[in-house]
Design a protein around this motif. Structure first.
Motif, PDB file in Angstrom:
ATOM      1  N   ALA A   1       1.000  -1.721   0.179  1.00 56.55           N
ATOM      2  CA  ALA A   1       0.391  -0.180  -0.019  1.00 56.55           C
ATOM      3  C   ALA A   1       0.810   1.279  -0.289  1.00 56.55           C
ATOM      4  O   ALA A   1       0.693   2.541   0.617  1.00 56.55           O
ATOM      5  CB  ALA A   1      -1.034  -0.121   1.005  1.00 56.55           C
ATOM      6  N   GLY A   2       2.946   1.185  -1.065  1.00 53.82           N
ATOM      7  CA  GLY A   2       2.836   1.975  -0.484  1.00 53.82           C
ATOM      8  C   GLY A   2       3.857   2.423   0.481  1.00 53.82           C
ATOM      9  O   GLY A   2       4.188   3.241   0.538  1.00 53.82           O
ATOM     10  N   SER A   3       4.157   0.816   1.156  1.00 47.26           N
ATOM     11  CA  SER A   3       4.985   1.154   2.459  1.00 47.26           C
ATOM     12  C   SER A   3       6.585   0.968   2.042  1.00 47.26           C
ATOM     13  O   SER A   3       7.044   1.097   2.909  1.00 47.26           O
ATOM     14  CB  SER A   3       4.763   0.812   3.263  1.00 47.26           C
ATOM     15  N   LEU A   4       6.754   0.445   0.964  1.00 43.95           N
ATOM     16  CA  LEU A   4       7.651  -0.865   0.119  1.00 43.95           C
ATOM     17  C   LEU A   4       8.015   0.162  -1.336  1.00 43.95           C
ATOM     18  O   LEU A   4       8.618  -0.635  -1.706  1.00 43.95           O
ATOM     19  CB  LEU A   4       7.217  -1.765   0.164  1.00 43.95           C
ATOM     20  N   ASN A   5       8.153   1.549  -1.158  1.00 43.89           N
ATOM     21  CA  ASN A   5       8.862   2.305  -2.314  1.00 43.89           C
ATOM     22  C   ASN A   5      10.310   2.019  -3.431  1.00 43.89           C
ATOM     23  O   ASN A   5      10.089   1.346  -4.246  1.00 43.89           O
ATOM     24  CB  ASN A   5       8.918   3.585  -2.276  1.00 43.89           C
ATOM     25  N   TYR A   6      10.934   0.904  -1.988  1.00 39.55           N
ATOM     26  CA  TYR A   6      11.678   1.057  -2.786  1.00 39.55           C
ATOM     27  C   TYR A   6      12.410  -0.909  -2.932  1.00 39.55           C
ATOM     28  O   TYR A   6      13.286  -1.332  -2.469  1.00 39.55           O
ATOM     29  CB  TYR A   6      13.024   0.847  -1.373  1.00 39.55           C
ATOM     30  N   GLY A   7      11.215  -1.516  -2.483  1.00 41.63           N
ATOM     31  CA  GLY A   7      10.811  -2.554  -2.435  1.00 41.63           C
ATOM     32  C   GLY A   7      10.918  -3.932  -1.999  1.00 41.63           C
ATOM     33  O   GLY A   7      11.343  -2.948  -0.353  1.00 41.63           O
ATOM     34  N   HIS A   8      10.956  -5.402  -1.372  1.00 43.66           N
ATOM     35  CA  HIS A   8      10.682  -6.112  -0.716  1.00 43.66           C
ATOM     36  C   HIS A   8      12.645  -6.238  -0.096  1.00 43.66           C
ATOM     37  O   HIS A   8      12.791  -6.382  -1.595  1.00 43.66           O
ATOM     38  CB  HIS A   8      10.585  -7.418  -0.863  1.00 43.66           C
ATOM     39  N   ASN A   9      12.904  -6.127   0.924  1.00 44.61           N
ATOM     40  CA  ASN A   9      13.904  -6.320   1.423  1.00 44.61           C
ATOM     41  C   ASN A   9      15.351  -6.343   0.445  1.00 44.61           C
ATOM     42  O   ASN A   9      15.910  -6.292   0.046  1.00 44.61           O
ATOM     43  CB  ASN A   9      14.171  -8.307   1.378  1.00 44.61           C
ATOM     44  N   ASN A  10      15.005  -4.591   0.627  1.00 44.70           N
ATOM     45  CA  ASN A  10      15.794  -4.063  -0.970  1.00 44.70           C
ATOM     46  C   ASN A  10      17.253  -4.321   0.437  1.00 44.70           C
ATOM     47  O   ASN A  10      17.850  -4.229   1.066  1.00 44.70           O
ATOM     48  CB  ASN A  10      15.701  -2.321  -0.487  1.00 44.70           C
ATOM     49  N   PRO A  11      17.953  -4.791  -0.537  1.00 41.64           N
ATOM     50  CA  PRO A  11      19.234  -4.901  -0.384  1.00 41.64           C
ATOM     51  C   PRO A  11      20.448  -3.928   0.399  1.00 41.64           C
ATOM     52  O   PRO A  11      20.635  -4.296   1.644  1.00 41.64           O
ATOM     53  CB  PRO A  11      20.210  -5.741  -1.734  1.00 41.64           C
ATOM     54  N   HIS A  12      20.333  -3.048   0.065  1.00 36.56           N
ATOM     55  CA  HIS A  12      20.814  -2.176   0.533  1.00 36.56           C
ATOM     56  C   HIS A  12      20.844  -1.583   2.025  1.00 36.56           C
ATOM     57  O   HIS A  12      22.116  -1.321   2.682  1.00 36.56           O
ATOM     58  CB  HIS A  12      20.985  -0.878  -0.060  1.00 36.56           C
ATOM     59  N   LEU A  13      19.679  -1.601   2.236  1.00 36.95           N
ATOM     60  CA  LEU A  13      18.842  -0.692   3.350  1.00 36.95           C
ATOM     61  C   LEU A  13      19.102  -2.321   4.392  1.00 36.95           C
ATOM     62  O   LEU A  13      19.508  -1.987   5.129  1.00 36.95           O
ATOM     63  CB  LEU A  13      17.167  -0.388   3.491  1.00 36.95           C
ATOM     64  N   LYS A  14      18.664  -4.034   3.830  1.00 35.53           N
ATOM     65  CA  LYS A  14      19.039  -4.532   4.559  1.00 35.53           C
ATOM     66  C   LYS A  14      20.368  -5.275   5.131  1.00 35.53           C
ATOM     67  O   LYS A  14      20.634  -5.418   6.389  1.00 35.53           O
ATOM     68  CB  LYS A  14      18.512  -5.582   3.818  1.00 35.53           C
ATOM     69  N   LYS A  15      21.520  -4.745   4.594  1.00 31.44           N
ATOM     70  CA  LYS A  15      22.698  -4.858   4.572  1.00 31.44           C
ATOM     71  C   LYS A  15      22.693  -3.692   6.143  1.00 31.44           C
ATOM     72  O   LYS A  15      23.953  -3.942   6.914  1.00 31.44           O
ATOM     73  CB  LYS A  15      23.490  -4.653   4.343  1.00 31.44           C
TER      74      LYS A  15
END
Length: 431
Positions: free
Chosen positions: A48-62
């Motif tokens: 619903a617009g809470s994942l603008n950078y996708g699921h499990n974005n690797p940069h953020l996840k790191k």
């Protein structure tokens, strides 16, 4: 594998999305979801617009995993923390300063409605007035203050009490393309005997997401901004769904050149789907007393970590440029679909990666959601009658996955509308 019967027996009747999507999701990566059977779905819903950078974005996840591994503190309420300080400094450096914006940052409870509640309360405190003006088709949340500003009848009726101290104004285009509702609003507030008193604030969405992807024009937004100044009212922009790049620029109101007094952000401000909410306040309106508005989870440090990492996407214009390219690709695909339907059946609405098809028959949009799911595409409807099929792919989606999703939409339209369109694959060159 369908959801077990026990889930239906144990989970409250309030559940909604899963009623039309009996899929058990297991993993997510980028713009793709995979269920427990290994079937893949292109995600044009993005939480619903809470994942603008996708699921499990690797940069953020790191960044998140590193923070957790070093025993970074999880919740600090509004004590100082390194994670919060870094986010505040980075947000000022990357977002505010380049745009010439001057705002104080208030962290509220973790959802969008918490931000709206804080904004409304602050506007009333700052002006000494009790009434707030909100718009037709608006959605601002489901806690009582935000619900009073929300127009959706079903949502409002669930409140169970009188929803007061809000007056309803006509949004841009509410009376059709030939009537400027800003003229009507200005007349209501300037004419003696109208019964419209000066409000504490006017709250609006520049693109009404749940309201049907209605877009306010630059002219109209500037008129409302000037009206607020004339009335001594604060302008609140609810950028919870339309912000954080969803319409192209980081803030949805940037192209209009307006300067809201208060801005509400949530959904994708954390970048990773972690609960986080933020209110931006012009310094002259920051009249809170210490602790006057609070919430236990206003200090979620994992969300600060991923939010800080997400700002890396806004250090330059590459993401914004890509959103522009993808927006044109989606628009071309939707225009092509509309051209193949009977006149008046559908029209393209929205802007940026916040676009969709509005149908004269609401049942078509509902049937398309089911057909899209059968073809492996996750979408939702919006609008007062659920008449709009809404597309919200992650901003970081790759061109091939975006095109694949549009092809799946085309296949669904072929089943529901019996239209035949040139393959979307022919549009790949645009991306």
């Amino acid at each position: 594998m369908n959801t077990s019967t026990s889930i239906y027996q144990l989970e409250s009747n309030v559940r909604s999305y899963c009623r039309d999507c009996d899929v058990v999701f297991a993993t997510g990566r980028g713009a793709t979801l995979t269920d427990v059977q290994g079937l893949s779905y292109v995600d044009f819903f993005a939480g619903a617009g809470s994942l603008n950078y996708g699921h499990n974005n690797p940069h953020l996840k790191k960044q998140l995993l590193a923070y957790i591994e070093q025993d970074g503190v999880t919740n600090t309420l509004d004590f100082h923390s390194d994670a919060k300080s870094r986010f505040i400094e980075r947000f000022e450096q990357v977002i505010l300063k380049p745009r010439g914006m001057h705002y104080k940052l208030q962290f509220t409870g973790p959802t969008g409605t918490n931000a709206v509640e804080a904004a409304l309360k602050l506007a009333r405190k700052a002006t000494g007035r009790s009434t707030v003006a909100a718009f037709t088709h608006a959605f601002h949340g489901v806690s009582l203050g935000a619900l009073a500003a929300t127009a959706n009848g079903d949502k409002r009726s669930a409140g169970g009490v009188e929803l007061s101290n809000v007056v309803r104004l006509p949004y841009d285009g509410f009376f059709g393309p030939d009537i400027d509702s800003a003229d009507i609003i200005a007349t209501l507030y300037s004419t003696a005997g109208s019964g419209y008193e000066k409000p504490a604030a006017i709250i609006l969405e520049t693109v009404q997401g749940e309201g049907g992807l209605n877009c306010a024009s630059t002219h109209w937004l500037k008129r409302i901004e000037q009206l607020c100044k004339d009335l001594g009212a604060l302008l609140i922009v609810d950028d919870i769904q339309a912000g954080c790049g969803r319409t192209g620029s980081f803030f949805s109101f940037e192209p209009a050149g307006i300067s809201p007094d208060i801005v509400c952000l949530s959904k994708s401000i954390s970048g990773y789907g972690l609960p986080m909410s933020l209110v931006l306040i012009k310094p002259e309106h920051d009249c809170w007393a210490p602790g006057e508005h609070n919430g236990t989870f206003r200090g979620s440090n994992p969300a600060f970590v991923t939010a800080c990492a997400a700002l890396d996407y806004w250090q330059d214009t590459r993401l914004q440029d890509t959103i522009g390219v993808y927006s044109r690709l989606i628009r071309t695909a939707l225009d092509t679909l509309v051209a193949q339907t009977s006149p008046g059946t559908a029209q393209v609405v929205g802007r940026g990666l916040f676009m969709g098809l509005k149908f004269s028959d609401p049942d078509i949009a509902t049937r398309l959601v089911s057909a899209c799911l059968e073809h492996g595409l996750l979408v939702e409807t919006c609008g007062p009658q659920s008449e709009v099929l809404k597309l919200m792919p992650p901003l970081t989606i790759d061109a091939n996955t975006l095109t694949l999703g549009l092809e799946k939409l085309q296949q669904a339209c072929l089943n529901v509308l019996c239209v035949h369109t040139p393959t979307v694959t022919a549009l790949r060159g645009i991306a």
